[in-house]
Enzyme design. Structure first.
Site, short mmCIF file in Angstrom:
data_model
loop_
_atom_site.label_atom_id
_atom_site.label_comp_id
_atom_site.label_asym_id
_atom_site.label_seq_id
_atom_site.Cartn_x
_atom_site.Cartn_y
_atom_site.Cartn_z
CG HIS A 56 46.06 45.55 28.75
ND1 HIS A 56 44.84 45.13 28.28
CD2 HIS A 56 46.07 45.20 30.06
CE1 HIS A 56 44.16 44.55 29.25
NE2 HIS A 56 44.88 44.59 30.34
CD GLU A 58 46.84 44.92 23.42
OE1 GLU A 58 46.23 43.90 23.07
OE2 GLU A 58 47.22 45.10 24.59
CB CYS A 87 41.17 43.23 26.28
SG CYS A 87 41.72 44.89 26.75
CB CYS A 90 43.67 47.01 24.10
SG CYS A 90 44.56 47.09 25.69
#
Length: 185
Positions: A56, A58, A87, A90
């Site tokens: 991801h 992040e 999410c 994260c």
């Protein structure tokens, strides 16, 4: 980033499968803020369709922050403009990072709210992130314009908002406020 990539991924009317995260860092010195242009840029998630391990945006960003070795005796503000809110996983990792790095504050401005988590746990992740000191808001016209001017290779063209940008931003803002308020009660 190019104009098409920005519009395709940050248009709050759409549901792209990628996540882009644009970031800028300021050092706080009393009442003054000093932009640190060497820490400005963007990252994107790596999906299953790419040769690298899926990750991801992040998490890429957290890796970058750690590589900067920001002086623990200074105070910094990280501002992230992200195409999807974090999410649950994260949000948890960002929460841990903030707890371990009290010299850093985080402001996340999201184009849209990520809702694909099971059992609504994305909501609790955002609440925990806010409780750790992060400021989480929805991007407004001014935020999209700032991103356009700061992170997009726009070749001198002014930002052109898409139809429904303000209405969608206001609806998402109300949704985010409801999520964050629910956990406070």
């Amino acid at each position: 980033m190019d104009e098409y990539t920005f519009t395709e991924n940050f248009n709050n009317q759409e549901r792209p499968s990628k996540t882009y995260l644009c970031y800028e860092v300021e050092r706080l010195d009393g009442n003054a803020t000093i932009p640190l242009d060497e820490y400005k840029g963007f990252v994107r998630n790596k999906g299953l369709d790419q040769p690298e391990e899926p990750c991801h945006a992040e998490l890429y960003f957290l890796g970058k922050i750690r590589s900067w070795n920001l002086d623990r005796n200074q105070h910094y503000r990280l501002t992230c403009f992200i195409s999807w809110s974090p999410c649950y996983d994260c949000a948890q990792k960002l929460t841990t990072f903030l707890k371990e790095n009290r010299h850093i504050s985080l402001h996340i401005l999201a184009s849209r709210i990520y809702t694909r988590n099971h059992f609504g746990c994305h909501q609790s992740g955002l609440c925990e992130l806010q409780a750790a000191g992060a400021r989480i808001t929805i991007m407004t016209f001014e935020d999209f314009k700032h991103c356009w001017e700061t992170f997009v290779d726009h070749k001198g063209k002014p930002f052109q908002p898409w139809e429904g940008l303000n209405v969608k931003s206001q609806a998402l803002c109300a949704e985010l406020q409801a999520i964050l308020k629910t956990q406070q009660n």
